[in-house]
Design a protein around this motif. Structure first.
Motif, PDB file in Angstrom:
ATOM      1  N   GLU A 192       7.723   0.309   0.034  1.00 54.18           N
ATOM      2  CA  GLU A 192       7.441  -0.290   1.228  1.00 54.18           C
ATOM      3  C   GLU A 192       7.326   1.353   1.949  1.00 54.18           C
ATOM      4  O   GLU A 192       6.207   0.731   2.827  1.00 54.18           O
ATOM      5  CB  GLU A 192       8.153  -1.059   1.224  1.00 54.18           C
ATOM      6  CG  GLU A 192       7.509  -2.343   1.212  1.00 54.18           C
ATOM      7  CD  GLU A 192       9.094  -3.772   1.729  1.00 54.18           C
ATOM      8  OE1 GLU A 192       9.599  -2.815   2.362  1.00 54.18           O
ATOM      9  OE2 GLU A 192       8.952  -4.951   0.883  1.00 54.18           O
ATOM     10  N   ARG A 193       8.321   1.726   2.607  1.00 53.35           N
ATOM     11  CA  ARG A 193       7.863   3.260   2.966  1.00 53.35           C
ATOM     12  C   ARG A 193       6.342   4.599   2.290  1.00 53.35           C
ATOM     13  O   ARG A 193       5.664   4.505   2.730  1.00 53.35           O
ATOM     14  CB  ARG A 193       8.803   3.818   3.331  1.00 53.35           C
ATOM     15  CG  ARG A 193       8.920   5.005   4.100  1.00 53.35           C
ATOM     16  CD  ARG A 193       9.855   5.809   3.817  1.00 53.35           C
ATOM     17  NE  ARG A 193      10.009   6.858   4.768  1.00 53.35           N
ATOM     18  CZ  ARG A 193      10.743   8.172   4.992  1.00 53.35           C
ATOM     19  NH1 ARG A 193      12.092   8.217   4.062  1.00 53.35           N
ATOM     20  NH2 ARG A 193      11.093   9.069   5.674  1.00 53.35           N
ATOM     21  N   PHE A 194       6.748   3.997   1.060  1.00 55.29           N
ATOM     22  CA  PHE A 194       5.054   4.554   0.698  1.00 55.29           C
ATOM     23  C   PHE A 194       3.439   4.101   0.993  1.00 55.29           C
ATOM     24  O   PHE A 194       3.101   4.740   1.137  1.00 55.29           O
ATOM     25  CB  PHE A 194       5.739   4.741  -0.704  1.00 55.29           C
ATOM     26  CG  PHE A 194       4.134   5.732  -1.832  1.00 55.29           C
ATOM     27  CD1 PHE A 194       4.023   6.642  -1.579  1.00 55.29           C
ATOM     28  CD2 PHE A 194       3.252   4.358  -2.161  1.00 55.29           C
ATOM     29  CE1 PHE A 194       3.087   7.545  -2.389  1.00 55.29           C
ATOM     30  CE2 PHE A 194       2.319   4.824  -2.614  1.00 55.29           C
ATOM     31  CZ  PHE A 194       2.187   6.370  -2.326  1.00 55.29           C
ATOM     32  N   CYS A 195       3.893   2.848   0.957  1.00 58.38           N
ATOM     33  CA  CYS A 195       2.714   2.011   1.222  1.00 58.38           C
ATOM     34  C   CYS A 195       2.328   2.500   2.384  1.00 58.38           C
ATOM     35  O   CYS A 195       0.940   1.988   2.830  1.00 58.38           O
ATOM     36  CB  CYS A 195       2.603   0.754   0.608  1.00 58.38           C
ATOM     37  SG  CYS A 195       3.356   0.264  -0.603  1.00 58.38           S
ATOM     38  N   ALA A 196       3.331   2.399   3.552  1.00 62.52           N
ATOM     39  CA  ALA A 196       3.359   2.478   5.115  1.00 62.52           C
ATOM     40  C   ALA A 196       2.519   3.819   5.143  1.00 62.52           C
ATOM     41  O   ALA A 196       1.498   4.454   5.821  1.00 62.52           O
ATOM     42  CB  ALA A 196       4.741   2.217   5.826  1.00 62.52           C
ATOM     43  N   TRP A 197       2.638   5.083   4.350  1.00 68.39           N
ATOM     44  CA  TRP A 197       2.172   6.718   4.797  1.00 68.39           C
ATOM     45  C   TRP A 197       0.916   6.215   3.994  1.00 68.39           C
ATOM     46  O   TRP A 197       0.342   6.881   4.796  1.00 68.39           O
ATOM     47  CB  TRP A 197       2.957   7.363   3.435  1.00 68.39           C
ATOM     48  CG  TRP A 197       2.866   8.819   3.621  1.00 68.39           C
ATOM     49  CD1 TRP A 197       2.546   9.250   4.710  1.00 68.39           C
ATOM     50  CD2 TRP A 197       1.673   8.846   2.462  1.00 68.39           C
ATOM     51  NE1 TRP A 197       2.097  10.619   4.116  1.00 68.39           N
ATOM     52  CE2 TRP A 197       1.095  10.593   2.828  1.00 68.39           C
ATOM     53  CE3 TRP A 197       1.132   8.843   1.910  1.00 68.39           C
ATOM     54  CZ2 TRP A 197       0.420  11.462   2.153  1.00 68.39           C
ATOM     55  CZ3 TRP A 197       0.238   8.673   0.667  1.00 68.39           C
ATOM     56  CH2 TRP A 197       0.066  10.755   1.077  1.00 68.39           C
ATOM     57  N   ALA A 198       0.192   5.938   2.499  1.00 70.21           N
ATOM     58  CA  ALA A 198      -0.955   5.433   2.416  1.00 70.21           C
ATOM     59  C   ALA A 198      -1.745   5.002   3.214  1.00 70.21           C
ATOM     60  O   ALA A 198      -2.927   5.370   3.333  1.00 70.21           O
ATOM     61  CB  ALA A 198      -0.785   4.446   0.623  1.00 70.21           C
ATOM     62  N   ALA A 199      -1.433   3.877   4.362  1.00 71.31           N
ATOM     63  CA  ALA A 199      -1.966   2.966   4.679  1.00 71.31           C
ATOM     64  C   ALA A 199      -2.454   4.157   6.108  1.00 71.31           C
ATOM     65  O   ALA A 199      -3.397   3.806   7.064  1.00 71.31           O
ATOM     66  CB  ALA A 199      -1.716   1.804   5.231  1.00 71.31           C
ATOM     67  N   ASP A 200      -0.871   4.868   6.420  1.00 73.30           N
ATOM     68  CA  ASP A 200      -1.639   5.943   7.621  1.00 73.30           C
ATOM     69  C   ASP A 200      -2.720   7.058   7.280  1.00 73.30           C
ATOM     70  O   ASP A 200      -2.791   8.078   8.729  1.00 73.30           O
ATOM     71  CB  ASP A 200      -0.439   6.258   8.119  1.00 73.30           C
ATOM     72  CG  ASP A 200      -0.753   6.945  10.153  1.00 73.30           C
ATOM     73  OD1 ASP A 200      -1.170   5.964  10.529  1.00 73.30           O
ATOM     74  OD2 ASP A 200       0.346   7.287  10.093  1.00 73.30           O
ATOM     75  N   SER A 238      -5.239  -1.857  -3.091  1.00 80.64           N
ATOM     76  CA  SER A 238      -6.489  -1.859  -2.656  1.00 80.64           C
ATOM     77  C   SER A 238      -7.428  -2.199  -2.181  1.00 80.64           C
ATOM     78  O   SER A 238      -8.592  -1.982  -2.137  1.00 80.64           O
ATOM     79  CB  SER A 238      -6.331  -2.660  -4.402  1.00 80.64           C
ATOM     80  OG  SER A 238      -5.940  -4.134  -4.019  1.00 80.64           O
ATOM     81  N   ARG A 239      -6.440  -2.940  -1.779  1.00 78.57           N
ATOM     82  CA  ARG A 239      -7.827  -2.768   0.085  1.00 78.57           C
ATOM     83  C   ARG A 239      -8.104  -2.249   0.875  1.00 78.57           C
ATOM     84  O   ARG A 239      -8.677  -2.034   2.023  1.00 78.57           O
ATOM     85  CB  ARG A 239      -7.168  -4.752   0.422  1.00 78.57           C
ATOM     86  CG  ARG A 239      -7.586  -5.765  -0.443  1.00 78.57           C
ATOM     87  CD  ARG A 239      -7.413  -6.633   0.222  1.00 78.57           C
ATOM     88  NE  ARG A 239      -7.690  -8.219  -0.925  1.00 78.57           N
ATOM     89  CZ  ARG A 239      -8.926  -8.010  -1.024  1.00 78.57           C
ATOM     90  NH1 ARG A 239      -9.840  -8.101   0.173  1.00 78.57           N
ATOM     91  NH2 ARG A 239      -9.246  -9.424  -1.635  1.00 78.57           N
ATOM     92  N   LEU A 240      -6.931  -1.249   0.956  1.00 79.96           N
ATOM     93  CA  LEU A 240      -7.291  -0.072   1.557  1.00 79.96           C
ATOM     94  C   LEU A 240      -8.580   0.913   1.942  1.00 79.96           C
ATOM     95  O   LEU A 240      -8.435   1.243   0.683  1.00 79.96           O
ATOM     96  CB  LEU A 240      -5.864   0.997   1.772  1.00 79.96           C
ATOM     97  CG  LEU A 240      -4.536   0.683   2.371  1.00 79.96           C
ATOM     98  CD1 LEU A 240      -3.455   1.339   2.062  1.00 79.96           C
ATOM     99  CD2 LEU A 240      -4.527   0.232   3.865  1.00 79.96           C
ATOM    100  N   PRO A 241      -8.958   1.076   2.835  1.00 75.18           N
ATOM    101  CA  PRO A 241     -10.963   2.056   2.518  1.00 75.18           C
ATOM    102  C   PRO A 241     -10.173   3.264   2.622  1.00 75.18           C
ATOM    103  O   PRO A 241     -11.251   3.584   1.327  1.00 75.18           O
ATOM    104  CB  PRO A 241     -11.395   2.124   4.232  1.00 75.18           C
ATOM    105  CG  PRO A 241      -9.901   1.878   5.142  1.00 75.18           C
ATOM    106  CD  PRO A 241      -8.818   0.836   3.912  1.00 75.18           C
ATOM    107  N   ARG A 242      -9.189   4.008   2.391  1.00 73.70           N
ATOM    108  CA  ARG A 242      -9.344   5.098   2.055  1.00 73.70           C
ATOM    109  C   ARG A 242      -8.938   4.727   0.056  1.00 73.70           C
ATOM    110  O   ARG A 242      -8.520   6.358  -0.487  1.00 73.70           O
ATOM    111  CB  ARG A 242      -8.156   6.243   2.392  1.00 73.70           C
ATOM    112  CG  ARG A 242      -8.880   6.201   3.686  1.00 73.70           C
ATOM    113  CD  ARG A 242     -10.513   6.122   4.458  1.00 73.70           C
ATOM    114  NE  ARG A 242     -10.615   7.842   3.445  1.00 73.70           N
ATOM    115  CZ  ARG A 242     -11.105   8.421   4.544  1.00 73.70           C
ATOM    116  NH1 ARG A 242     -10.728   8.965   5.905  1.00 73.70           N
ATOM    117  NH2 ARG A 242     -10.975  10.005   3.675  1.00 73.70           N
TER     118      ARG A 242
END
Length: 291
Positions: A40-48, A77-81
């Motif tokens: 979850e921490r990794f996913c939060a990093w990716a979203a930022d 998969s739904r993150l624009p970057r």
């Protein structure tokens, strides 16, 4: 674009393959909580992030039987970057959750393990992926006792689905045996021998990195040198082209990034999920690139 190979602390699996050290291993509740928190921490990093990312999950165990890995693939998969998010899986999980993912971004690298699941059940799962419009490849470990199962699987899969074969660790293939596997996977020769890589250019450590659950960044899973940490950004100053420090590379998730091999062309658009460019295969490596 930055490509990330993520491997958290998860090490449990629902299969007991005799060639795998993580067969039927059980993580404790505490270990599972730690793995979930790290992911979850990794996913939060990716979203930022404000740069394009391509992410492959390479868990020691089976991730998709855990809800947090399924949710991570959908959310990422739904993150624009995020241009691609994929995972290595035995496909023992249900598939319906993928309907919530962006099918242009998500992909699966599926391994069939004869003796662990009925072939018909596995084929049903792959048919469900096709119906959902999910990109995927399928593969087997090239053990002699798997040959007939692999042949039958190849015959029953659609022609559009690539069936790869991983050379079994420590197994030597005489030419006749290699020819049998090459009939199934025309690219088997890339896996048959370890590739001599010391001093050769590699994308890892530059545009490709490995990240663990603590956020420790290395150039790849096979080189222990630490480049920095993902979460404090300290890894970024270390990103640069650099030669491989290892004598040989014998794992697809490593040598696919070696610049001496044509695999970025072979798998153009599908490097992480191991899906070759259609419809042609490129020439096999010469003797100078492997032994």
């Amino acid at each position: 674009m930055l490509t990330i190979l993520y491997r958290g602390p998860l090490a449990s699996c629902d299969y007991d393959c005799p060639y795998c050290p993580f067969a039927k291993r059980r993580d404790t509740r505490e270990q599972l909580r730690a793995d979930r928190a790290a992911l979850e921490r990794f996913c939060a990093w990716a979203a930022d992030q404000d740069e394009d990312l391509s992410i492959l999950f390479t868990p020691w165990g089976e991730g998709l039987v855990r809800s947090w890995y399924r949710r991570a693939l959908v959310d990422l998969s739904r993150l624009p970057r995020v241009r691609r998010v994929a995972i290595q899986t035995n496909l023992s999980c249900r598939t319906g959750w993928l309907a919530d993912a962006d099918r242009d971004t998500v992909a699966l690298w599926c391994t069939y393990h004869p003796g662990q699941t009925p072939r018909d059940r596995f084929l049903t799962k792959t048919a469900e992926l096709t119906t959902l419009g999910v990109r995927f490849s399928v593969g087997v470990v090239g053990l002699p006792e798997h040959l007939e199962a692999a042949r039958r699987l190849r015959a029953e899969l659609p022609d559009s689905v690539y069936l790869w074969v991983n050379a079994a660790e420590g197994h030597e293939y005489i030419d006749a045996d290699a020819a049998d596997w090459t009939e199934i996977d025309p690219l088997f020769e890339f896996s048959r021998h370890p590739h001599r890589t010391r001093g050769s250019a590699c994308r890892t450590g530059d545009s490709v990195v490995s990240v663990d659950g603590a956020g420790t960044v290395r150039r790849c899973h096979f080189v222990p040198e630490v480049l920095g940490n993902l979460h404090d950004g300290s890894f970024r100053h270390a990103l640069r082209p650099r030669p491989c420090p290892l004598d040989v590379c014998d794992c697809h998730i490593g040598y696919v990034h070696a610049e001496q091999l044509p695999l970025y062309d072979v798998f153009a658009g599908g490097v992480l999920e191991r899906i070759p460019t259609e419809p042609v295969w490129l020439p096999l490596p010469t003797a100078s690139t492997s032994h």
